[in-house]
Design an enzyme around this catalytic site. Structure first.
Site, PDB file in Angstrom:
ATOM      1  CG  HIS A   1      -0.441   0.308   2.502  1.00  0.00           C
ATOM      2  ND1 HIS A   1      -0.157  -0.647   3.452  1.00  0.00           N
ATOM      3  CD2 HIS A   1      -0.124   1.493   3.080  1.00  0.00           C
ATOM      4  CE1 HIS A   1       0.296  -0.071   4.547  1.00  0.00           C
ATOM      5  NE2 HIS A   1       0.336   1.228   4.343  1.00  0.00           N
TER       6      HIS A   1
ATOM      7  CG  ASP B   1       0.119  -4.038   2.948  1.00  0.00           C
ATOM      8  OD1 ASP B   1       0.282  -3.425   1.877  1.00  0.00           O
ATOM      9  OD2 ASP B   1       0.013  -3.465   4.056  1.00  0.00           O
TER      10      ASP B   1
ATOM     11  CB  SER C   1       2.993   1.924   6.151  1.00  0.00           C
ATOM     12  OG  SER C   1       1.782   2.034   6.854  1.00  0.00           O
TER      13      SER C   1
END
Length: 351
Positions: free
Chosen positions: A89, A120, A203
């Site tokens: 992402h 992911d 992230s």
């Protein structure tokens, strides 16, 4: 960052207590005993602080900042050839990125090798890897335990090379992230839950133990509906190191994921609701020829309500049930067809 109570590292406190019980020492309320205790506590705190600083010195150079057209995230150096692992992402649908390492302000160009949104994870590669690029060391996921002290490293809110602290709150979590347009995103099994602050920009960074090893890649923070979908403090999730090594290793070696290890039923489905607008199963929109559901006789129009002993009420619950299984596993699928409930045996395929 909110300071973590010092009582967490019990192994160190226990050792220090033993050190106090030396010959000639009185255990009790003497002034000498209280003075000794007061002297030991600051020394112990200093030892822990020194350990934190050593871990940061060792691990932070392996964490980079990744800038796309508009989004910003973090990444972890996977090898000395310039491969960097991050979240899918973070890269989105982009192919070119600007990367800043921890020891330099220079922006380096990186290009996407491959992205695997189902887990992911993605890998980008620096066009010109700088001298001294330091690959991260990845931990054995089987040895990660609840209560371990961890440090989250990344670029939260664009603040590069930031470090937050917490513990491993739980292991083995199955978590579904948000997708586009309010839909569900990737469902990932065996995630590490942590109390270390995970904010936008973290992230793709690193969750590191006190041995300087990466135990996971921070990916998600829980949200609290009572806060208007704001982040729930102290509940973050990281993809375990074993998964990162497997997926990133395949991408580096083969240019794509060749063995996902993720079970699949081989359908396209959507959540259906009952008369009270509550999720009530998964309607099969399409059955993929030759895959598990087709081989078991499941058809488009069937409504799946169970997988093995697990109730299925939505696409998310079906994905979470599948995440706990492996390709080749035999289980049962319960579904309704023309108002009648049926159960069939199925051998799961691979996603």
């Amino acid at each position: 960052m909110e300071a973590h109570p010092y009582r967490v590292p019990r192994r160190r406190v226990g050792v220090l207590c033993c050190l106090l019980l030396v010959p000639g020492c009185t255990v009790g309320g003497t002034d000498a005993g209280r003075t000794t205790a007061r002297a030991v506590a600051p020394r112990a705190a200093n030892d822990l602080q020194t350990e934190y600083q050593q871990v940061i010195k060792e691990a932070l150079p392996s964490v980079v900042q990744i800038q796309g057209r508009s989004d910003l995230g973090s990444g972890v150096v996977f090898d000395d050839k310039g491969h960097i692992v991050t979240n899918a992402h973070v890269v989105g649908d982009q192919r070119t990125f600007r990367v800043t390492t921890a020891n330099s302000e220079d922006q380096l160009t990186a290009r996407l090798v491959s992205s695997y949104p189902e887990q992911d994870l993605a890998v980008v590669k620096l066009e010109k890897p700088p001298q001294g690029l330091r690959p991260a060391r990845f931990a054995d996921s089987a040895k990660v335990e609840v209560g371990q002290i961890v440090l989250a490293m990344g670029s939260p809110l664009g603040l590069s090379s930031s470090v937050t602290q917490g513990i491993v709150s739980a292991t083995g979590r199955t978590v579904t992230g948000p997708g586009e347009g309010g839909a569900s995103g990737a469902t990932i099994a065996n995630m590490v839950q942590t109390s270390a602050a995970i904010n936008p920009g973290n992230s793709g960074g690193a969750l590191v133990n006190l041995d300087g090893q990466v135990i996971g890649i921070p990916s998600l923070a829980a949200t609290d509906p009572s806060l208007g979908e704001g982040a729930a403090p102290g509940i973050g999730f990281a993809i375990p190191a074993s998964t990162v090594r497997s997926i990133a290793g395949q991408i580096v070696r083969d240019g794509r994921v060749t063995n996902s290890g993720r079970a699949a039923l081989g359908i396209t489905g959507r959540t259906v609701v009952d008369a009270d607008y509550r999720s009530d199963g998964v309607a099969v929109v399409e059955v993929h020829p030759g895959e598990a559901a087709a081989e078991a006789g499941i058809r488009a129009g069937d409504v799946i309500t169970g997988l093995g002993d697990t109730e299925v009420t939505s696409i998310t619950s079906l994905a979470q049930a599948l995440a706990a299984l492996r390709p080749g596993a035999r289980t049962t699928v319960t579904f309704t067809r023309d108002g009648q409930e049926r159960t069939v045996d199925v051998t799961l395929g691979e996603q």
